[in-house]
Each structure stands twice: as structure tokens, then as C-alpha cells.
Motif scaffolding. Sequence first.
Motif, short mmCIF file in Angstrom:
data_model
loop_
_atom_site.label_atom_id
_atom_site.label_comp_id
_atom_site.label_asym_id
_atom_site.label_seq_id
_atom_site.Cartn_x
_atom_site.Cartn_y
_atom_site.Cartn_z
N ILE A 129 91.71 -19.39 20.05
CA ILE A 129 90.62 -19.30 21.02
C ILE A 129 90.75 -20.37 22.08
O ILE A 129 90.55 -20.11 23.28
CB ILE A 129 89.27 -19.39 20.28
CG1 ILE A 129 89.05 -18.14 19.42
CG2 ILE A 129 88.12 -19.56 21.26
CD1 ILE A 129 87.81 -18.18 18.56
N SER A 130 91.10 -21.60 21.67
CA SER A 130 91.23 -22.67 22.66
C SER A 130 92.33 -22.36 23.67
O SER A 130 92.10 -22.46 24.89
CB SER A 130 91.56 -23.99 21.94
OG SER A 130 90.52 -24.37 21.08
N MET A 131 93.50 -21.98 23.20
CA MET A 131 94.61 -21.71 24.12
C MET A 131 94.37 -20.42 24.90
O MET A 131 94.83 -20.29 26.05
CB MET A 131 95.92 -21.66 23.34
CG MET A 131 96.32 -23.01 22.77
SD MET A 131 97.97 -23.04 22.06
CE MET A 131 97.76 -21.92 20.70
N GLY A 132 93.67 -19.47 24.30
CA GLY A 132 93.37 -18.25 25.05
C GLY A 132 92.42 -18.51 26.21
O GLY A 132 92.59 -17.94 27.29
N LEU A 133 91.44 -19.37 26.00
CA LEU A 133 90.50 -19.69 27.07
C LEU A 133 91.13 -20.53 28.17
O LEU A 133 90.79 -20.38 29.34
CB LEU A 133 89.28 -20.42 26.49
CG LEU A 133 88.30 -19.59 25.66
CD1 LEU A 133 87.29 -20.50 24.98
CD2 LEU A 133 87.59 -18.57 26.54
N ILE A 134 92.03 -21.42 27.80
CA ILE A 134 92.56 -22.40 28.75
C ILE A 134 93.84 -21.91 29.41
O ILE A 134 93.99 -21.95 30.64
CB ILE A 134 92.79 -23.75 28.05
CG1 ILE A 134 91.48 -24.27 27.46
CG2 ILE A 134 93.38 -24.77 29.02
CD1 ILE A 134 91.67 -25.39 26.47
N SER A 135 94.81 -21.44 28.61
CA SER A 135 96.15 -21.16 29.14
C SER A 135 96.31 -19.76 29.68
O SER A 135 97.08 -19.55 30.63
CB SER A 135 97.19 -21.39 28.03
OG SER A 135 97.26 -22.74 27.70
N LEU A 136 95.64 -18.78 29.07
CA LEU A 136 95.88 -17.39 29.49
C LEU A 136 95.53 -17.17 30.97
O LEU A 136 96.33 -16.56 31.70
CB LEU A 136 95.09 -16.44 28.59
CG LEU A 136 95.41 -14.96 28.74
CD1 LEU A 136 96.89 -14.70 28.54
CD2 LEU A 136 94.59 -14.14 27.73
N PRO A 137 94.39 -17.64 31.49
CA PRO A 137 94.14 -17.46 32.93
C PRO A 137 95.19 -18.15 33.80
O PRO A 137 95.57 -17.63 34.85
CB PRO A 137 92.75 -18.08 33.12
CG PRO A 137 92.11 -18.03 31.79
CD PRO A 137 93.23 -18.25 30.81
N VAL A 138 95.67 -19.33 33.38
CA VAL A 138 96.68 -20.05 34.16
C VAL A 138 97.99 -19.26 34.20
O VAL A 138 98.62 -19.11 35.26
CB VAL A 138 96.91 -21.45 33.57
CG1 VAL A 138 98.05 -22.17 34.29
CG2 VAL A 138 95.64 -22.27 33.65
N MET A 139 98.40 -18.73 33.05
CA MET A 139 99.66 -17.98 32.99
C MET A 139 99.56 -16.70 33.81
O MET A 139 100.53 -16.31 34.49
CB MET A 139 100.00 -17.67 31.53
CG MET A 139 100.22 -18.92 30.67
SD MET A 139 100.41 -18.58 28.91
CE MET A 139 102.11 -18.06 28.86
#
Length: 566
Positions: A129-139
Motif C-alpha cells: 500500500i505504501s509503495m502503491g500510493l507513493i511510487s505508482l503515480p510517479v512511475m
Amino acid sequence: MSAFLIANMAPIMFGVLVLFLLSGFPVAFALAANGLFFGLLGIELGLLKPELLQALPNRLFGIMANETLLAIPFFTFMGLILERSGMAEDLLDTIGQLFGPIRGGVAYAVIFVGALLAATTGVVAASVISMGLISLPVMLRYGYDKRLASGVIAASGTLAQIIPPSLVLIVMADQLGRSVGDMYKAAFVPGLLLTAMYAGYVMALSIFRPATAPALPPEARNLRQPNGDSGVRSLLALLALAIGITYVFDYWYGVRHPKTPSDEVMIYGASVATAIAFLFAVANRKLGLNMLSRMAERVVFVLIPPLALIFLVLGTIFVGIATPTEGGGMGALGALILAMMNRRLNWGLLKQAMNSTTRLACFVVFILIGSSVFSLVFRGVNGDLWVEHLLTSLPGGSTGFLIVVNLLFFALAFFLDFFELAFILVPLVGPVADKLGIDLIWFGVLLGVNMQTSFMHPPFGFALFYLRSVAPKEIKTSDIYWGAVPFVLIQIIMVSLIIVFPQLVSVEKHADMKEQLELHIDTPTPSTPDTTPQLDFSTDDNKPSETAPPPDDTPQLKFSTEGDKK
């Protein structure tokens, strides 16, 4: 009909359990209901005695008194606090800036941070959940392929299943009757190797399909020096200094304490080097020395706190200073301190973390109670012997056993959680593995890597559900499923590598503490002196002696059943 039920009670009981689970009935209650039903049926048929069920209260009290299971709420609470303390956001931003200039840099950052979060939290949901919220929009913003972006986030989150302090390994050690610390040590290398294999897949994509994993554009790199320099050379110099300090300390400590194991010495040296690097960065900032670049200073202040927490938790466990339960308690306290330092600690955060920890702990305990009821009755109807005969009669010996068991776990992982697999199947296959001469620590790590796929299986993988809950609308569910497939294949390759190269799992060979007794009996030879004691086992005093009477000074041992006779 009664004779058929008595002869086939074990397979019928196991088949009914499978039907219970496929029906969607809660696992804990399905296990307990199945066990009680067949327990009463066995008593009615005369196969079991009513006294068997009197052992249930002792089993329940044994679960409540199990100190090993206390580590589960501690590590869960630590992970939830860290996930909400802003640590994951800072790590992803900093590591993304560090790897940003190269193709696939953000994906490498996700994998690296996923491994780091796994070593600090041990909770898959928090990592995904943490990486999905933070990294997915950036990628997505910088042109990453949707399937690669979703797959690498889900897979990196599942590293918490195999990298210590994994909850899976705690449960596995408890069910196999082995030390949690030994299980952690054995799983460290496979966890790092699996992380490297994920990074290798991203590297291959960035080489052969560069459009799927582009580098960050220059305007997105905001940690450069005023003159435009990246500041990586300063970071490399600080890293070289830390490695040198570690080497010098290890040599000095090893000379003064030659009997200390090398892994303990390495942990001490890394701890000293990390502390010196952090103090140097603090002095550089407070005194305005300008000896570190912005990149180096940011990496130190972001990476050192979680690394210190890893040393506090895993280091004390590996060295033997603390048990896993005590290490989990220290980790929970360390997580609270980090959240306080980041000014994220408040009553709402504590309440939410405690509620989630309580739900997960109750979930685990109820499944364990249900599995205890099931296993008691299942062993009472000789189900363990049925499973043992079924698995030991497989062709190929231990290799055939490992292949079949891993296929079974892989197939059931489509439908069952890793807790359910660990509490239902591991107690059945563990004794068989032990009888076949398979080391149970190695076997537990192998099954841990296999059960990691339970979070990645389309369409029921929990990591995929976690990512779906936070993914933006432009990410389709099919993108998440197809993105997970290559990483599931990598996990299967890892299972195969552990079977083919068992030395990948470092298992300590403990000394055999069984006492060896030898009995020597010296029989008389013709050259034996005449003073040898004569043993007469006759029950009749009137029976004539068949041997010459011994000398007067020879002791007489007589084992007669009659009284003294004149």
C-alpha cells in the motif's frame, strides 16, 4: 457402512475439510467444526475414546502460553507504525533520486525500498500500500509500462514474506518446532537473491525494451548541487569510508576475540561504521563543514534510521542477545521513536495501529486454535500415518516428495492465505520431511519462498488486491494480473534453485548431543584363570554339576528358586 468409515476416516476427514474451505466458510471455524464433527463420529463408531477430546483444553492453554507467537503482534505493530510514520515516502523519494538518472531507476528504487521495508516491517500489506500510493503515480507520470509498474510494486511488497523479520518464518518455525533465529539466518541469503532476481528482470527490460522503463527527466532530479553536479561521488566516498571502518573494526575485534563467529563480528563492525557515518553527517550539517553533497547527506539521514532499526531487531537476534519476541518488542519501541522523530506520532496513529494489530493477532490465534482441534482428531484417526504413507511411497524419494509438496502448496496458494497453509499443511508434511532426512530449517525456508506466491497468484493474490485498492483508475485489473505473472515465474525459479542448490539456504549443523553408550562383554577364553566366577542358573539343587568344582577361593553366585537344603 460403519466398517468403510472406520477404515477410511482419515481421507474422508481431509476431503470434507477441502469442501469446507472451498465453500467459503471461515477457515478457523471450518477447521474446528470439522475436527469436532469427526471426533464425535469417531467416538460413536468406537474408533476414538471420549478421553481424547479432554486434551483440547491443554492444547488451547499451550497456544496462549506460546511466547514465540508473541513476536507476531510486535512485528505487525512495528510495521504499521513505520508505514504511517513517513519512512516509506522518504525512502522512495531519496532512492528514486539516487537511481533516477538510469533506465528503470524508479523500479530499482521500489525493489530496494521493498527489501528495506521487508527487513523493518515484515508486513506485506503495509509495504504494497505504501509503495502503491507513493511510487505508482510517479512511475506512470514518467512513462513506465503499466504492467511493469504494478508488477514490481506487488512483487517488492511480497519480499516481506521471506526477508526477516517475516511473519511467515515465525509461524513456520513454530509449526516445525525449530528456532526462529535459525530460520531467520537461513532465509537471509534466499531473500537477497530473490531481490537481485527482481532487479535483474527490470535490467533486462530496460535493455531490450527501454521504452517500458525510462530514466527520470533532468527536471525531476531535485537533489543536485548548485553547480549541477549529482553529488554521487561524495556518497561513494562516504560509502568507501564506512566499508573501510567496518573492515578495520572486524580485523581488530576478530584478533581480540578469535572465538566470536564471523557473522557476529560483521554485525558489530557494520553497526560501528553506520554510527560513525551518521555522526559525521550530523557534524557536517550542524557545523557547516560542506564535506558532503546534498545527495549524500539526504541518503544518510533517510537510510540510517531504518538500518539502525534493522540492526536493533535482526542484529540482536542473530548475535543471540535477544529472542525474536524480545527483538520484536525493541522494534516496536524503535518504530515509535522514529515516528516521534518525524513528528507523525499521535493518538489517531496509535489507535489505528493497535486496532489492526489486534485484528491480525486474533485472526492468527483463531486459525491456530481451529488447526489444533483438527490435528488432534486427525492424528487420533491415524491421519498422520495416512499422510506419511501417502508421501513416502512417492517415486523419487525425497526429491519426489519435495516436488509434490511444492506443487501442492503452489496450487492451494490460489485459494488459501499463507497462515492457513502454515497451520493446516505444514504440521502434516513436516514430520514426513523429518523422517526422510530433510533438514526442517531448510524445508521451512523452501516452503516460505513457495508460499510467497500466494500473495501474487492471479486472481486471488492478496498483494494484487492491496494494489488494486490504491491504484489509479487508468490501471486496469488485467494490467495488475499480467504484471504479476513474470514475478510469479521468478519466485518459481527461486524455489527450483533452492531444491537444486540446497547450499543457498545456510543451515547450521548443530552438534549431536545424544549420548553414545557402548557395552563390551568379554567372554571367557581357555586361558582364563580358574578364579573366574561361576554363574549357576539352575533351579534344581539335586542336578549334578557338569563342570569341575571351582577352587575354594572362587566366589559362588547362585540363583536358585528353592530354599536352603541340607
